[in-house]
Write a protein that holds these residues in place. Structure first.
Motif, mmCIF file in Angstrom:
data_model
loop_
_atom_site.group_PDB
_atom_site.id
_atom_site.type_symbol
_atom_site.label_atom_id
_atom_site.label_comp_id
_atom_site.label_asym_id
_atom_site.label_seq_id
_atom_site.Cartn_x
_atom_site.Cartn_y
_atom_site.Cartn_z
ATOM 1 N N VAL A 282 -23.772 -32.265 35.807
ATOM 2 C CA VAL A 282 -24.524 -31.640 36.907
ATOM 3 C C VAL A 282 -23.589 -31.099 37.999
ATOM 4 C CG1 VAL A 282 -24.784 -33.751 38.318
ATOM 5 C CG2 VAL A 282 -26.582 -32.007 38.344
ATOM 6 N N CYS A 283 -22.391 -31.702 38.120
ATOM 7 C CA CYS A 283 -21.514 -31.417 39.265
ATOM 8 C C CYS A 283 -21.215 -29.922 39.468
ATOM 9 C CB CYS A 283 -20.243 -32.247 39.120
ATOM 10 S SG CYS A 283 -19.116 -32.038 40.463
ATOM 11 N N PRO A 284 -20.664 -29.217 38.462
ATOM 12 C CA PRO A 284 -20.356 -27.797 38.693
ATOM 13 C C PRO A 284 -21.607 -26.939 38.830
ATOM 14 C CG PRO A 284 -19.961 -28.373 36.390
ATOM 15 C CD PRO A 284 -20.264 -29.665 37.106
ATOM 16 N N LEU A 285 -22.759 -27.482 38.397
ATOM 17 C CA LEU A 285 -24.001 -26.717 38.486
ATOM 18 C C LEU A 285 -24.631 -26.839 39.872
ATOM 19 C CD1 LEU A 285 -25.302 -27.519 34.903
ATOM 20 C CD2 LEU A 285 -24.416 -25.334 35.740
ATOM 21 N N VAL A 286 -24.414 -27.965 40.545
ATOM 22 C CA VAL A 286 -24.879 -28.094 41.937
ATOM 23 C C VAL A 286 -24.113 -27.097 42.806
ATOM 24 C CG1 VAL A 286 -24.951 -29.616 43.958
ATOM 25 C CG2 VAL A 286 -25.594 -30.512 41.725
ATOM 26 N N PHE A 287 -22.795 -27.013 42.586
ATOM 27 C CA PHE A 287 -21.964 -26.060 43.337
ATOM 28 C C PHE A 287 -22.454 -24.629 43.076
ATOM 29 C CE2 PHE A 287 -17.105 -25.174 44.274
ATOM 30 C CZ PHE A 287 -17.467 -24.398 45.379
ATOM 31 N N LEU A 288 -22.749 -24.323 41.805
ATOM 32 C CA LEU A 288 -23.248 -22.987 41.443
ATOM 33 C C LEU A 288 -24.595 -22.716 42.112
ATOM 34 C CD1 LEU A 288 -23.210 -20.382 39.698
ATOM 35 C CD2 LEU A 288 -24.249 -21.717 37.865
ATOM 36 N N ALA A 289 -25.495 -23.693 42.061
ATOM 37 C CA ALA A 289 -26.844 -23.500 42.624
ATOM 38 C C ALA A 289 -26.776 -23.247 44.130
ATOM 39 C CB ALA A 289 -27.702 -24.723 42.329
ATOM 40 N N ARG A 290 -25.872 -23.960 44.809
ATOM 41 C CA ARG A 290 -25.727 -23.739 46.267
ATOM 42 C C ARG A 290 -25.251 -22.321 46.541
ATOM 43 N NH1 ARG A 290 -23.062 -29.631 47.183
ATOM 44 N NH2 ARG A 290 -24.970 -30.766 47.642
ATOM 45 N N GLY A 291 -24.310 -21.834 45.695
ATOM 46 C CA GLY A 291 -23.808 -20.465 45.848
ATOM 47 C C GLY A 291 -24.903 -19.439 45.616
ATOM 48 N N LEU A 292 -25.724 -19.667 44.608
ATOM 49 C CA LEU A 292 -26.823 -18.736 44.311
ATOM 50 C C LEU A 292 -27.812 -18.720 45.479
ATOM 51 C CD1 LEU A 292 -27.348 -19.636 40.552
ATOM 52 C CD2 LEU A 292 -26.735 -17.371 41.416
ATOM 53 N N THR A 293 -28.072 -19.885 46.062
ATOM 54 C CA THR A 293 -28.992 -19.966 47.206
ATOM 55 C C THR A 293 -28.454 -19.141 48.367
ATOM 56 O OG1 THR A 293 -29.588 -22.170 46.501
ATOM 57 C CG2 THR A 293 -30.213 -21.585 48.732
ATOM 58 N N GLU A 294 -27.137 -19.233 48.592
ATOM 59 C CA GLU A 294 -26.531 -18.433 49.679
ATOM 60 C C GLU A 294 -26.691 -16.941 49.423
ATOM 61 O OE1 GLU A 294 -22.468 -19.638 50.361
ATOM 62 O OE2 GLU A 294 -23.098 -21.719 50.647
ATOM 63 N N GLN A 295 -26.790 -16.570 48.136
ATOM 64 C CA GLN A 295 -27.000 -15.150 47.789
ATOM 65 C C GLN A 295 -28.485 -14.794 47.780
ATOM 66 O OE1 GLN A 295 -25.215 -14.808 43.896
ATOM 67 N NE2 GLN A 295 -23.230 -15.525 44.655
ATOM 68 N N GLY A 296 -29.338 -15.750 48.163
ATOM 69 C CA GLY A 296 -30.778 -15.491 48.223
ATOM 70 C C GLY A 296 -31.460 -15.608 46.870
ATOM 71 N N ARG A 297 -30.809 -16.300 45.909
ATOM 72 C CA ARG A 297 -31.421 -16.462 44.597
ATOM 73 C C ARG A 297 -31.693 -17.939 44.341
ATOM 74 N NH1 ARG A 297 -28.255 -12.963 40.222
ATOM 75 N NH2 ARG A 297 -30.251 -13.181 39.157
ATOM 76 N N ARG A 298 -32.788 -18.226 43.654
ATOM 77 C CA ARG A 298 -33.112 -19.613 43.340
ATOM 78 C C ARG A 298 -33.135 -19.793 41.828
ATOM 79 N NH1 ARG A 298 -34.673 -23.693 46.622
ATOM 80 N NH2 ARG A 298 -35.868 -25.393 45.710
ATOM 81 N N ALA A 299 -32.308 -20.717 41.366
ATOM 82 C CA ALA A 299 -32.210 -20.965 39.927
ATOM 83 C C ALA A 299 -33.276 -21.953 39.475
ATOM 84 C CB ALA A 299 -30.829 -21.528 39.604
ATOM 85 N N ILE A 300 -33.585 -21.916 38.183
ATOM 86 C CA ILE A 300 -34.337 -22.994 37.554
ATOM 87 C C ILE A 300 -33.281 -23.983 37.049
ATOM 88 C CG2 ILE A 300 -35.768 -23.619 35.566
ATOM 89 C CD1 ILE A 300 -37.010 -20.811 35.695
ATOM 90 N N ALA A 301 -33.455 -25.273 37.346
ATOM 91 C CA ALA A 301 -32.500 -26.271 36.840
ATOM 92 C C ALA A 301 -33.208 -27.231 35.899
ATOM 93 C CB ALA A 301 -31.865 -27.044 37.991
ATOM 94 N N LEU A 302 -32.604 -27.458 34.748
ATOM 95 C CA LEU A 302 -33.132 -28.382 33.749
ATOM 96 C C LEU A 302 -32.123 -29.512 33.639
ATOM 97 C CD1 LEU A 302 -33.926 -25.625 31.079
ATOM 98 C CD2 LEU A 302 -35.323 -26.316 33.058
ATOM 99 N N TYR A 303 -32.566 -30.735 33.943
ATOM 100 C CA TYR A 303 -31.615 -31.831 34.065
ATOM 101 C C TYR A 303 -32.083 -32.986 33.175
ATOM 102 C CZ TYR A 303 -28.331 -34.877 36.641
ATOM 103 O OH TYR A 303 -27.297 -35.706 36.986
ATOM 104 N N GLY A 304 -31.180 -33.412 32.266
ATOM 105 C CA GLY A 304 -31.571 -34.474 31.339
ATOM 106 C C GLY A 304 -30.570 -35.612 31.292
ATOM 107 N N GLY A 305 -31.075 -36.790 30.926
ATOM 108 C CA GLY A 305 -30.223 -37.969 30.753
ATOM 109 C C GLY A 305 -30.984 -38.992 29.927
ATOM 110 N N ARG A 306 -30.290 -40.081 29.605
ATOM 111 C CA ARG A 306 -30.981 -41.101 28.808
ATOM 112 C C ARG A 306 -32.129 -41.739 29.595
ATOM 113 N NH1 ARG A 306 -25.899 -43.935 26.251
ATOM 114 N NH2 ARG A 306 -25.128 -42.626 27.889
ATOM 115 N N SER A 307 -31.834 -42.059 30.893
ATOM 116 C CA SER A 307 -32.894 -42.629 31.721
ATOM 117 C C SER A 307 -32.688 -42.179 33.163
ATOM 118 C CB SER A 307 -32.881 -44.156 31.626
ATOM 119 O OG SER A 307 -31.722 -44.639 32.232
#
Ligand SMILES: Cc1cc2nc3c(=O)[nH]c(=O)nc-3n(C[C@H](O)[C@H](O)[C@H](O)COP(=O)(O)OP(=O)(O)OC[C@H]3O[C@@H](n4cnc5c(N)ncnc54)[C@H](O)[C@@H]3O)c2cc1C
Ligand code: FES
Length: 266
Positions: free
Chosen positions: A124-149
């Motif tokens: 998730v780490c590099p994707l949080v950084f990416l999502a924050r950058g996209l938000t600054e550009q006025g874009r909102r990403a869809i994030a799909l996040y999975g784990g065992r629990s």
């Protein structure tokens, strides 16, 4: 924030003190460093990190994605072995050698595509950084996040702040029951295939994500988490087989690469 892929900042190796360690349960820890000179980095770039007073062992620095840049850069650490255990038990004031920013970050998302971020656990780490950058550009990403629990989803709150977040867990303790790829199926339908996928997580997850993107004729970038010795193209320890033969070096040509260019079956 630095524009993605433009005017790539020069890597520097500095010795800096740990400012704080924020633990998220026993396995995940956010380490924040105190830098005199701000760290300039693009989303998807990484740092080679080692305790300045670790002595002989572990000898090599450990590659860690950059979570935040600036005067107080941070990383997210998941404990898997000796190096990450040492990182996770460090205390404020302890000195670290940080070599950053390294590698190639995420490429921009074309305007006509919906950015869809697929994260598995600590990926998730590099994707949080990416999502924050996209938000600054006025874009909102869809994030799909999975784990065992539910306990395997560090930074889910941070991701929820800057994306339209959907969660899947294999034991059903949070979000949809099943693997993150179930959520990707729905996202492909929802966006009518007009998506660009950015993925980081376990190798098997990324291989399946790339396969699904190929079937949907969608671009897909992945962040490769290979074993690394140097982090800047000297030791040749991070070779990854390419489609059609040959290798790419994850540290200097990645870690963010076109997922369709990787020979996942090798
Ligand atoms: C570009 C990149 C970004 C990464 N980002 C993160 C991150 O944000 N957070 C995080 O927790 N982890 C991240 N990793 C993985 C992290 O580097 C490894 O988990 C860590 O190096 C393991 O070290 P260790 O001493 O704890 O484990 P070890 O006891 O040495 O080994 C445990 C496991 O980690 C693997 N490993 C060992 N050394 C390395 C190495 N130098 N590089 C990669 N894998 C290794 C081994 O194959 C083994 O399976 C990233 C890796 C790369 C390449
Ligand atoms: S880690 Fe040394 S060449 Fe890539």
């Amino acid at each position: 924030m630095e524009p993605m892929h433009c005017g790539k900042p020069r890597p520097r190796q500095v010795v800096v003190p740990l400012l704080r360690r924020d633990s998220i349960g026993a396995s995940h820890h956010v380490l924040t460093f105190d830098c005199e000179q701000p760290l300039e980095a693009a989303p998807g770039q990484f740092a080679m990190v080692r305790g300045a007073q670790w002595g002989e062992s572990p000898f090599l620095p450990r590659p860690m994605s950059i979570l935040t840049a600036g005067r107080r850069p941070s990383i997210l650490v998941k404990v898997v072995g000796e190096g990450t255990r040492r990182l996770a038990s460090s205390e404020p004031g302890e000195l670290f050698t940080v070599h950053a920013p390294l590698g190639v970050g995420w490429a921009p998302c074309p305007e006509d595509r919906v950015p869809v971020l697929v994260a598995g656990g600590v990926g998730v780490c590099p994707l949080v950084f990416l999502a924050r950058g996209l938000t600054e550009q006025g874009r909102r990403a869809i994030a799909l996040y999975g784990g065992r629990s539910a306990g395997d989803l560090p930074l889910d709150d941070e991701l929820a702040e800057v994306t339209d977040l959907r969660i899947a867990t294999e034991d059903g303790s949070l979000g949809q029951l099943g693997r993150v790829t179930v959520l990707l199926e729905s996202a492909i339908e929802e966006t009518k295939g007009r998506l660009k996928v950015y993925a980081c997580g376990p190798r098997a997850m990324m291989a399946r994500v790339v396969e699904m993107c190929r079937a949907a004729d969608a671009p897909c970038e992945v962040s490769l988490e290979t074993i690394m010795g140097c982090g800047y193209g000297v030791c040749l320890g991070c070779a990854v087989p390419k489609v059609g033969g040959g290798y790419l070096y994850a540290c200097s040509e990645g870690p963010c690469v076109d997922g369709h260019a990787i020979a996942w079956e090798s």
